[in-house]
Structure formats: structure tokens, C-alpha cells
Scaffold this motif. Structure first.
Motif, PDB file in Angstrom:
ATOM      1  N   SER A  17       0.830  -1.199   0.000  1.00  0.00           N
ATOM      2  CA  SER A  17       0.000   0.000   0.000  1.00  0.00           C
ATOM      3  C   SER A  17       0.862   1.245   0.000  1.00  0.00           C
ATOM      4  CB  SER A  17      -0.905   0.005   1.231  1.00  0.00           C
ATOM      5  OG  SER A  17      -1.439   1.280   1.477  1.00  0.00           O
ATOM      6  N   SER A  18       0.399   2.270  -0.716  1.00  0.00           N
ATOM      7  CA  SER A  18       1.117   3.550  -0.751  1.00  0.00           C
ATOM      8  C   SER A  18       0.712   4.468   0.388  1.00  0.00           C
ATOM      9  CB  SER A  18       0.886   4.236  -2.104  1.00  0.00           C
ATOM     10  OG  SER A  18       1.527   3.515  -3.127  1.00  0.00           O
ATOM     11  N   GLY A  19       0.042   3.957   1.374  1.00  0.00           N
ATOM     12  CA  GLY A  19      -0.262   4.714   2.571  1.00  0.00           C
ATOM     13  C   GLY A  19      -1.628   4.319   3.164  1.00  0.00           C
ATOM     14  N   PRO A  20      -1.635   3.915   4.439  1.00  0.00           N
ATOM     15  CA  PRO A  20      -0.471   3.656   5.278  1.00  0.00           C
ATOM     16  C   PRO A  20       0.420   2.556   4.684  1.00  0.00           C
ATOM     17  CG  PRO A  20      -2.441   3.803   6.621  1.00  0.00           C
ATOM     18  CD  PRO A  20      -2.893   3.783   5.195  1.00  0.00           C
ATOM     19  N   GLN A 193       3.045   7.842   8.483  1.00  0.00           N
ATOM     20  CA  GLN A 193       2.532   6.597   7.912  1.00  0.00           C
ATOM     21  C   GLN A 193       3.210   6.185   6.616  1.00  0.00           C
ATOM     22  OE1 GLN A 193      -1.172   6.750   5.764  1.00  0.00           O
ATOM     23  NE2 GLN A 193      -1.352   8.935   6.117  1.00  0.00           N
ATOM     24  N   LYS A 194       4.070   7.020   6.062  1.00  0.00           N
ATOM     25  CA  LYS A 194       4.690   6.711   4.773  1.00  0.00           C
ATOM     26  C   LYS A 194       6.081   6.110   4.968  1.00  0.00           C
ATOM     27  CE  LYS A 194       1.518   8.613   1.974  1.00  0.00           C
ATOM     28  NZ  LYS A 194       0.912   8.039   0.770  1.00  0.00           N
ATOM     29  N   GLU A 340      -4.939 -14.909  -2.557  1.00  0.00           N
ATOM     30  CA  GLU A 340      -3.734 -15.733  -2.412  1.00  0.00           C
ATOM     31  C   GLU A 340      -2.781 -15.175  -1.358  1.00  0.00           C
ATOM     32  OE1 GLU A 340      -3.021 -18.571  -3.821  1.00  0.00           O
ATOM     33  OE2 GLU A 340      -4.736 -18.675  -5.199  1.00  0.00           O
ATOM     34  N   GLN A 341      -3.112 -14.001  -0.803  1.00  0.00           N
ATOM     35  CA  GLN A 341      -2.250 -13.297   0.137  1.00  0.00           C
ATOM     36  C   GLN A 341      -0.850 -13.077  -0.450  1.00  0.00           C
ATOM     37  OE1 GLN A 341      -2.356 -15.087   4.050  1.00  0.00           O
ATOM     38  NE2 GLN A 341      -4.513 -14.600   4.302  1.00  0.00           N
ATOM     39  N   ALA A 342      -0.858 -12.699  -1.735  1.00  0.00           N
ATOM     40  CA  ALA A 342       0.383 -12.412  -2.439  1.00  0.00           C
ATOM     41  C   ALA A 342       0.635 -10.914  -2.546  1.00  0.00           C
ATOM     42  CB  ALA A 342       0.351 -13.027  -3.835  1.00  0.00           C
ATOM     43  N   ALA A 343      -0.433 -10.106  -2.474  1.00  0.00           N
ATOM     44  CA  ALA A 343      -0.277  -8.647  -2.528  1.00  0.00           C
ATOM     45  C   ALA A 343      -1.574  -8.000  -2.090  1.00  0.00           C
ATOM     46  CB  ALA A 343       0.085  -8.183  -3.938  1.00  0.00           C
ATOM     47  N   PHE A 344      -1.454  -6.916  -1.359  1.00  0.00           N
ATOM     48  CA  PHE A 344      -2.615  -6.153  -0.924  1.00  0.00           C
ATOM     49  C   PHE A 344      -2.465  -4.694  -1.370  1.00  0.00           C
ATOM     50  CE2 PHE A 344      -2.294  -9.598   2.202  1.00  0.00           C
ATOM     51  CZ  PHE A 344      -3.583 -10.108   2.161  1.00  0.00           C
ATOM     52  N   ASP A 345      -3.594  -4.098  -1.767  1.00  0.00           N
ATOM     53  CA  ASP A 345      -3.701  -2.637  -1.963  1.00  0.00           C
ATOM     54  C   ASP A 345      -2.799  -2.122  -3.074  1.00  0.00           C
ATOM     55  OD1 ASP A 345      -5.363  -2.715   0.351  1.00  0.00           O
ATOM     56  OD2 ASP A 345      -3.591  -2.574   1.619  1.00  0.00           O
ATOM     57  N   ILE A 346      -2.853  -2.746  -4.251  1.00  0.00           N
ATOM     58  CA  ILE A 346      -1.957  -2.322  -5.334  1.00  0.00           C
ATOM     59  C   ILE A 346      -2.708  -1.749  -6.529  1.00  0.00           C
ATOM     60  CG2 ILE A 346      -0.177  -3.977  -4.643  1.00  0.00           C
ATOM     61  CD1 ILE A 346      -0.981  -5.589  -7.187  1.00  0.00           C
ATOM     62  N   ARG A 357      -0.350   0.319  -8.721  1.00  0.00           N
ATOM     63  CA  ARG A 357       0.530   1.220  -7.967  1.00  0.00           C
ATOM     64  C   ARG A 357       1.135   0.418  -6.824  1.00  0.00           C
ATOM     65  NH1 ARG A 357      -1.383   6.234  -4.244  1.00  0.00           N
ATOM     66  NH2 ARG A 357      -2.862   4.607  -3.689  1.00  0.00           N
ATOM     67  N   ILE A 358       2.455   0.384  -6.779  1.00  0.00           N
ATOM     68  CA  ILE A 358       3.165  -0.466  -5.822  1.00  0.00           C
ATOM     69  C   ILE A 358       4.164   0.381  -5.050  1.00  0.00           C
ATOM     70  CG2 ILE A 358       4.751  -2.418  -5.589  1.00  0.00           C
ATOM     71  CD1 ILE A 358       3.366  -3.580  -8.110  1.00  0.00           C
ATOM     72  N   TRP A 359       4.069   0.341  -3.740  1.00  0.00           N
ATOM     73  CA  TRP A 359       4.968   1.110  -2.884  1.00  0.00           C
ATOM     74  C   TRP A 359       6.315   0.413  -2.795  1.00  0.00           C
ATOM     75  CZ3 TRP A 359       5.069   5.858  -1.097  1.00  0.00           C
ATOM     76  CH2 TRP A 359       5.935   6.189  -0.044  1.00  0.00           C
ATOM     77  N   CYS A 360       7.370   1.167  -3.026  1.00  0.00           N
ATOM     78  CA  CYS A 360       8.737   0.642  -3.002  1.00  0.00           C
ATOM     79  C   CYS A 360       9.598   1.338  -1.956  1.00  0.00           C
ATOM     80  CB  CYS A 360       9.379   0.807  -4.379  1.00  0.00           C
ATOM     81  SG  CYS A 360       8.695  -0.270  -5.651  1.00  0.00           S
ATOM     82  N   GLY A 361       8.968   1.988  -0.993  1.00  0.00           N
ATOM     83  CA  GLY A 361       9.709   2.716   0.023  1.00  0.00           C
ATOM     84  C   GLY A 361      10.606   1.822   0.863  1.00  0.00           C
TER      85      GLY A 361
END
Length: 392
Positions: A17-20, A193-194, A340-346, A357-361
Motif C-alpha cells: 500500500s502507498s499509505g499507510p 505513515q509513509k 492468495e495473500q500475495a499482494a494487498f492494496d496495489i 501502484r506499488i509502494w517501493c519505500g
């Protein structure tokens, strides 16, 4: 469209997620055990804890001499709104926007504060406005990294040292992932949160001596709400820059921010977190480069975000889908990954071109990015297969 074989290895922490944003590696609830819960934030111990947060902020962010740090309500939104309500007015203002949040600040200047000498520079998703047209005799408001579009300013070279106006920068999606020259910024705002993977609701403002001089010498024509008020009848409320907050903070959130700051120091401070972010983004952009059905939303490679990587689907038959059918495809892709619990909120932010959109922070691990990529290919192919019309 036949689907690739379902991958077997999943990201250890599938939170993109890009936030939180995802918590720092190794985080567990026990890190909050020293939180000053059940105590007043105005007690001696409460004030010491809040002061520690500002002191560590100065240290980790290498805040220049003479700059001051304040903990503010309302996350990054509250921090940048507070800056606008307190500081704007004595000069004209240029407001730059290239994502959803930048347009929010633009609307506030034009429609709420109704500043008569406001100029707006708004760019379509994927692009920056023409930075050469910015007038630094005026105040300037901009977002360093557009979270929703994945478009950033390439650097701070376009900001002169001898500017007359103030530069007010929403840096919440860039901080600790981009190399920001604080001496080019008069008010820098962000939220916990970021970059730090902290809990929401609290924002930060870092103010230069020039911004503090404006705060001391200028009173806006409009009423300033108590939650935004940085001055008293005697001048600047100096307590705000000593960790005293304008309303009651969550001491659990404060403790979580302290944990994030300490972690950032452990991984090498800003150099370490920027390096981690670059490694994450490089892995993702390399995959985008070799993947025919997706491309970065940011057109100019120099403006491509390293934190909130936004991409759009580009296959002609997908682009030809109606808006509703395109959203169904995206929703199916996202649901497959979540199941599949492979990715959330993208999913791409609402109103943006169809894509991801994928957070890479820095709190993301590069191994998790690499393990995510086969899942993206599988889920996209599965969602495309479902969207194809059935044969006769």
C-alpha cells in the motif's frame, strides 16, 4: 489468454500500500511497550517523549541549523494545510499540481483561501508542469512526489537559493526515498505513515528561518482555526517547536514513530533508506521494462517515482475496454492476489489510468518485490482470461 503457472513463493510481507505503508522489517507490537499510555502528553514525561521525537527527527533527517520541527494534527494533510493557512497571503503564489493531492492544495488556495494573486500550473497524469515558468518572487507550493501518479520532480535544481518567496513542499511520499535538499525548501511536510511505516493521524512540518520570519511578522486576513494556530498575541508559539502539540496526540503513535526513526538510523539514516528504496524501485522498473502489458505512468524516466511506482495497462484490447469492464478486470486482478495473500492494496488510485501502484519505500524488502512479480503476471493473465468474451 492462457495463464502462467501459479507461482509458489509469495512475498513474506505482501503489503504494498502507498499509505499507510508497511511497517519496518522486524516490527512487532512489543516495540510499543514503552508507550506513555494512560498519561497526559502534557506531563513531564509526555513532553520529554514528544521532544525526543522532534530531536530524533532533526538527527535522522539532518535538519539544517535554524530550521524547526513541529508535530501537527491531521497527518500530512493537516501539516500542509496549516502551512498554507498561516503563511500565504503577503505575496502571490504559484501552485503546482500533477496528482490528486497536489490538486487538493490547488483547490484550497483558489476556492477556500481565494488568494487573488494565485497562479495554477496543473499537468495531466504522467507529466510535470513546466518548472521553468515558476516565479520564485512568489510563494510556491508543490508536491515532491505525486503519490497517485508516480511522478516526481527530478531534483531541486530548479529552485534558486536567492528566492524571494517561500517554497512549501508536500514531501510525504518522497521523504527518506528521494534525496531532498532541505535548504531549497522553506516548509517541508510529511506524515509518519509513509516512509517510517508509522501509524497515521500525525503530521510533521519542518520550517526554515525564512518561514519562521514570515510566521513571526505576518498575520493572515482570515481566521486561523485552533488546530492550525502557530502564533499567540506575543508572536510565534515556540512550544510547538519543542514537541508541545496543538491537540492530544496518540502516545502509541508517538512510540511507533520513535521506533521508525531508530530503525532508519540502524539502516544508515537517509543514505540507507534511499538506497533501499532505489533497490526496490530498480527491481520493479526492470520488470516493467520487460513486460509488454504495462508501462510506467510517468512519461519522462527522470520523473519516475522511486517510492509510489504507478503503472498503466497498455495492451490495445484492454485500453479498448469500457470503463466499467476495465474496472472489473482490475478488480479481478487485485482480488486474486488478495485471496492468495500475495499482494494487498496495489490498484491504481481512483481516477487514474487503469493500472497498478506499488509502494517501493524503504520499509519494503527487495526480496518481496522480486517474489511479487511472478504473481502479477499470473493474476493479470487470469483476470484477462476472465474478461475475454466466451466463444460461440
Amino acid at each position: 489468454m492462457s495463464a502462467p503457472q501459479k507461482p509458489q513463493t509469495k512475498p513474506s510481507r505482501p503489503f504494498f500500500s502507498s499509505g499507510p505503508c508497511v511497517k519496518r522489517p522486524g516490527w512487532h507490537p512489543g516495540v510499543l511497550s514503552n508507550a506513555l499510555t494512560g498519561r497526559s502528553h502534557r506531563s513531564v514525561q509526555g513532553r520529554e517523549r514528544l521532544k525526543l521525537a522532534t530531536t530524533l527527527t532533526h538527527d535522522v533527517l539532518r535538519v539544517p541549523e535554524g530550521y524547526e520541527v513541529a508535530i501537527l494534527p491531521g497527518s500530512d494533510t493537516g501539516a500542509i494545510e496549516l502551512a498554507m493557512w498561516n503563511l500565504l497571503g503577503p505575496r502571490g503564489v504559484d501552485v503546482l499540481a500533477w496528482d490528486v493531492f497536489g490538486r487538493s492544495w490547488l483547490r484550497d488556495v483558489v476556492d477556500e483561501l481565494k488568494l487573488p494573486r494565485a497562479r495554477t500550473m496543473d499537468a495531466e497524469p504522467g507529466h510535470l508542469p513546466d518548472l521553468s515558468k515558476v516565479d520564485f518572487a512568489r510563494d510556491v507550493i508543490f508536491t515532491w512526489n505525486g503519490t497517485t501518479t508516480g511522478v516526481k520532480v527530478p531534483n531541486a535544481d530548479w529552485i534558486p537559493d536567492d528566492r524571494q518567496g517561500l517554497t512549501i513542499c508536500d514531501a510525504t511520499s518522497a521523504l527518506m526515498g528521494e534525496d531532498i535538499d532541505l535548504k531549497k525548501i522553506d516548509v517541508l511536510t510529511y506524515s509518519w505513515q509513509k516512509a517510517f511505516g508509522g501509524e497515521a493521524a500525525h503530521g510533521m512540518a519542518i520550517m526554515s528561518p525564512r518561514a519562521l520570519d514570515r510566521l513571526a511578522s505576518y498575520r493572515p486576513a482570515w481566521p486561523v482555526p485552533k488546530l492550525f494556530r502557530l502564533t499567540t498575541n506575543d508572536g510565534i508559539n515556540r512550544d510547538v517547536f519543542e514537541g508541545v502539540t496543538l491537540n492530544t496526540p496518540s502516545m502509541l503513535c508517538v512510540e511507533d514513530y520513535l521506533d521508525g526513526l531508530r530503525w532508519a538510523k540502524e539502516v544508515g539514516g537517509m543514505e540507507g533508506t534511499i538506497a533501499r528504496t532505489r533497490a526496490n524501485a530498480a527491481a520493479l522498473y526492470a520488470w516493467i521494462e520487460r513486460t509488454p502489458w504495462v508501462e510506467p505512468l510517468a512519461v519522462d524516466p527522470a520523473t519516475r517515482s522511486q517510492t509510489s511506482v504507478a503503472m498503466r495497462f497498455v495492451e490495445p484490447d484492454v485500453l479498448a475496454l469500457s470503463e466499467s469492464h476495465g474496472l472489473v478486470l482490475l478488480r479481478d486482478l487485485v482480488r486474486l492476489l488478495e485471496a492468495e495473500q500475495a499482494a494487498f492494496d496495489i490498484a491504481a488510485y481512483r481516477g487514474m489510468p487503469l493500472g497498478l501502484r506499488i509502494w517501493c519505500g524503504a520499509t519494503v524488502e527487495t526480496a518481496d518485490i522480486l517474489n511479487l512479480l511472478p504473481w502479477l503476471e499470473w493474476a493479470y493473465a487470469e483476470a484477462r482470461r476472465k474478461s475475454e468474451p466466451e466463444g460461440p
